[in-house]
Design an enzyme around this catalytic site. Structure first.
Site, PDB file in Angstrom:
ATOM      1  N   ASP A  27     -13.534 -24.355  10.664  1.00  0.00           N
ATOM      2  CA  ASP A  27     -12.969 -23.041  11.012  1.00  0.00           C
ATOM      3  C   ASP A  27     -12.860 -22.853  12.525  1.00  0.00           C
ATOM      4  O   ASP A  27     -13.659 -23.396  13.283  1.00  0.00           O
ATOM      5  CB  ASP A  27     -13.858 -21.942  10.393  1.00  0.00           C
ATOM      6  CG  ASP A  27     -13.143 -20.607  10.328  1.00  0.00           C
ATOM      7  OD1 ASP A  27     -11.896 -20.586  10.412  1.00  0.00           O
ATOM      8  OD2 ASP A  27     -13.834 -19.580  10.202  1.00  0.00           O
ATOM      9  N   HIS A  36      -4.498 -26.270  15.133  1.00  0.00           N
ATOM     10  CA  HIS A  36      -4.532 -27.124  13.938  1.00  0.00           C
ATOM     11  C   HIS A  36      -4.277 -28.582  14.333  1.00  0.00           C
ATOM     12  O   HIS A  36      -4.931 -29.489  13.833  1.00  0.00           O
ATOM     13  CB  HIS A  36      -3.485 -26.675  12.916  1.00  0.00           C
ATOM     14  CG  HIS A  36      -3.716 -25.284  12.401  1.00  0.00           C
ATOM     15  ND1 HIS A  36      -4.955 -24.838  12.023  1.00  0.00           N
ATOM     16  CD2 HIS A  36      -2.870 -24.237  12.207  1.00  0.00           C
ATOM     17  CE1 HIS A  36      -4.862 -23.570  11.616  1.00  0.00           C
ATOM     18  NE2 HIS A  36      -3.618 -23.187  11.724  1.00  0.00           N
ATOM     19  N   LEU A  89     -17.313 -44.650   3.041  1.00  0.00           N
ATOM     20  CA  LEU A  89     -17.368 -43.194   2.898  1.00  0.00           C
ATOM     21  C   LEU A  89     -16.292 -42.692   1.923  1.00  0.00           C
ATOM     22  O   LEU A  89     -15.164 -43.168   1.945  1.00  0.00           O
ATOM     23  CB  LEU A  89     -17.112 -42.570   4.284  1.00  0.00           C
ATOM     24  CG  LEU A  89     -16.899 -41.059   4.344  1.00  0.00           C
ATOM     25  CD1 LEU A  89     -18.214 -40.321   4.164  1.00  0.00           C
ATOM     26  CD2 LEU A  89     -16.252 -40.658   5.671  1.00  0.00           C
TER      27      LEU A  89
HETATM   28  C1  IPE Z   1     -11.884 -20.989   5.349  1.00  0.00           C
HETATM   29  O1  IPE Z   1     -11.471 -20.514   6.575  1.00  0.00           O
HETATM   30  C2  IPE Z   1     -10.884 -21.957   4.818  1.00  0.00           C
HETATM   31  C3  IPE Z   1     -10.761 -23.207   5.562  1.00  0.00           C
HETATM   32  C4  IPE Z   1     -11.501 -23.602   6.562  1.00  0.00           C
HETATM   33  C5  IPE Z   1      -9.731 -24.092   5.095  1.00  0.00           C
HETATM   34  P1  IPE Z   1     -10.705 -19.123   6.714  1.00  0.00           P
HETATM   35  O2  IPE Z   1     -10.428 -18.944   8.161  1.00  0.00           O
HETATM   36  O3  IPE Z   1      -9.536 -19.107   5.807  1.00  0.00           O
HETATM   37  O4  IPE Z   1     -11.795 -18.104   6.184  1.00  0.00           O
HETATM   38  P2  IPE Z   1     -11.969 -16.540   6.443  1.00  0.00           P
HETATM   39  O5  IPE Z   1     -10.675 -15.896   6.101  1.00  0.00           O
HETATM   40  O6  IPE Z   1     -12.291 -16.373   7.885  1.00  0.00           O
HETATM   41  O7  IPE Z   1     -13.094 -16.137   5.569  1.00  0.00           O
HETATM   42  C1  IPE Z   2      -9.350 -23.276  10.199  1.00  0.00           C
HETATM   43  O1  IPE Z   2      -9.031 -22.573  11.331  1.00  0.00           O
HETATM   44  C2  IPE Z   2      -8.178 -24.009   9.592  1.00  0.00           C
HETATM   45  C3  IPE Z   2      -7.637 -23.401   8.371  1.00  0.00           C
HETATM   46  C4  IPE Z   2      -8.135 -22.396   7.724  1.00  0.00           C
HETATM   47  C5  IPE Z   2      -6.441 -24.007   7.831  1.00  0.00           C
HETATM   48  P1  IPE Z   2      -8.352 -21.147  11.258  1.00  0.00           P
HETATM   49  O2  IPE Z   2      -6.868 -21.346  11.165  1.00  0.00           O
HETATM   50  O3  IPE Z   2      -8.943 -20.325  10.194  1.00  0.00           O
HETATM   51  O4  IPE Z   2      -8.693 -20.544  12.689  1.00  0.00           O
HETATM   52  P2  IPE Z   2      -9.287 -19.098  12.975  1.00  0.00           P
HETATM   53  O5  IPE Z   2     -10.495 -18.945  12.116  1.00  0.00           O
HETATM   54  O6  IPE Z   2      -8.222 -18.118  12.669  1.00  0.00           O
HETATM   55  O7  IPE Z   2      -9.638 -19.144  14.422  1.00  0.00           O
HETATM   56 MG    MG Z   3     -10.555 -19.099  10.082  1.00  0.00          MG
END
Ligand code: IPE
Ligand code: IPE
Ligand code: MG
Length: 251
Positions: free
Chosen positions: A25, A42, A136
């Site tokens: 995240d 990303h 792995l």
């Molecule tokens: C969780 O992250 C999903 C992934 C890392 C793929 P999100 O960014 O979607 O989660 P919330 O919305 O902050 O809970």
């Molecule tokens: C995690 O990073 C990747 C996915 C959920 C695909 P985020 O895209 O949720 O990035 P934040 O949490 O908004 O910073």
């Molecule tokens: Mg996120």
């Protein structure tokens, strides 16, 4: 001695978690901090995936599950979803040879058929091409949500009961787990989440019943293998009691 060597020396190789799961995240926030669009985050997140997978392979972890895209992530702006899917296709295509070289077996959990056709196809090809590797096992959670998975398992079990193949009284933990997308994968002992958020976001709810949680402040694109090693060290310093008393587990 580098930080990495220091961690590697301290980790007890006989008590490694068999399965580590990561909620990757913070890509979007990291990109914003750099004054860039979310997609830039990303793209850089891919380097962190490499760090995590190589680190896990290096130390001898058997299973690494990465939460890459949740069911709820489909609700993001279309441009972001499209960019993520495109990145996924490109990355899988570009990395298959490296996965084979490092003996990594790729697997995926989630509602894979809901992925765009080119993405689904690329994924199945990579899974197929790496299926004989014995290093792995890298599990990608894609279009995954735990509630979706649990509901699906309940439906599958109900169907078996309806067809007379399963007695209601024989439904237990094992039967339930065998109907989840993670069947044949051991439960994760360690769950890591980056970006400082303290929640599980619909990830492996059943499987994490007794997982140890490790929350890191770092955003995902900044994640390095040292962070994985330090989380393993942290894990090894905890007492896992599984409902028993401390005295019982010390015996
Ligand atoms: C969780 O992250 C999903 C992934 C890392 C793929 P999100 O960014 O979607 O989660 P919330 O919305 O902050 O809970
Ligand atoms: C995690 O990073 C990747 C996915 C959920 C695909 P985020 O895209 O949720 O990035 P934040 O949490 O908004 O910073
Ligand atoms: Mg996120």
């Amino acid at each position: 001695m580098t930080l990495k060597e220091e961690y590697l020396n301290k980790i007890d190789k006989t008590r490694l978690p068999k399965h580590i799961a990561i909620i990757m995240d913070g890509n979007g926030r990291w990109a914003k901090q750099q004054g860039k669009e979310r997609v830039y985050g990303h793209q850089h997140g891919v380097n962190a995936v490499r760090e995590a997978a190589e680190g896990a392979g290096e130390i001898g972890i058997k299973y690494l599950t990465l939460y890459a895209f949740s069911t709820e992530n489909w609700n993001r702006p279309k441009e972001e979803v499209d960019a993520l899917m495109e990145l996924l296709v490109k990355t899988i295509h570009a990395e298959t040879a490296t996965l084979n070289k490092s003996k990594v077996r790729l697997m995926a959990i989630g509602d894979l058929e809901s992925l765009p056709p080119n993405c689904y196809k690329e994924l199945l090809e990579a899974i197929n091409e790496t299926s004989q590797n014995n290093g792995l096992t890298l599990v990608l959670a894609l279009s995954y949500s735990s509630r979706w998975e649990i509901v699906n398992a309940a439906k599958k079990i109900a169907e078996q009961v309806k067809q007379g193949k399963l007695d209601v009284n024989d439904i237990n933990d094992k039967v339930f787990a065998a109907n989840l997308t993670t069947k044949n994968i051991p439960d994760p002992e360690l769950l890591i989440r980056t970006s400082g958020e303290l929640r599980i976001s619909n990830f492996l709810l059943w499987q994490c019943a007794y997982a140890e949680f490790c929350f890191l402040e770092k955003m995902w694109p900044e994640f390095k293998r040292e962070d994985l090693f330090s989380a393993i060290l942290d894990f090894q310093q905890r007492e896992r009691r599984f409902g028993k008393t401390s005295e019982q587990v010390k015996i």
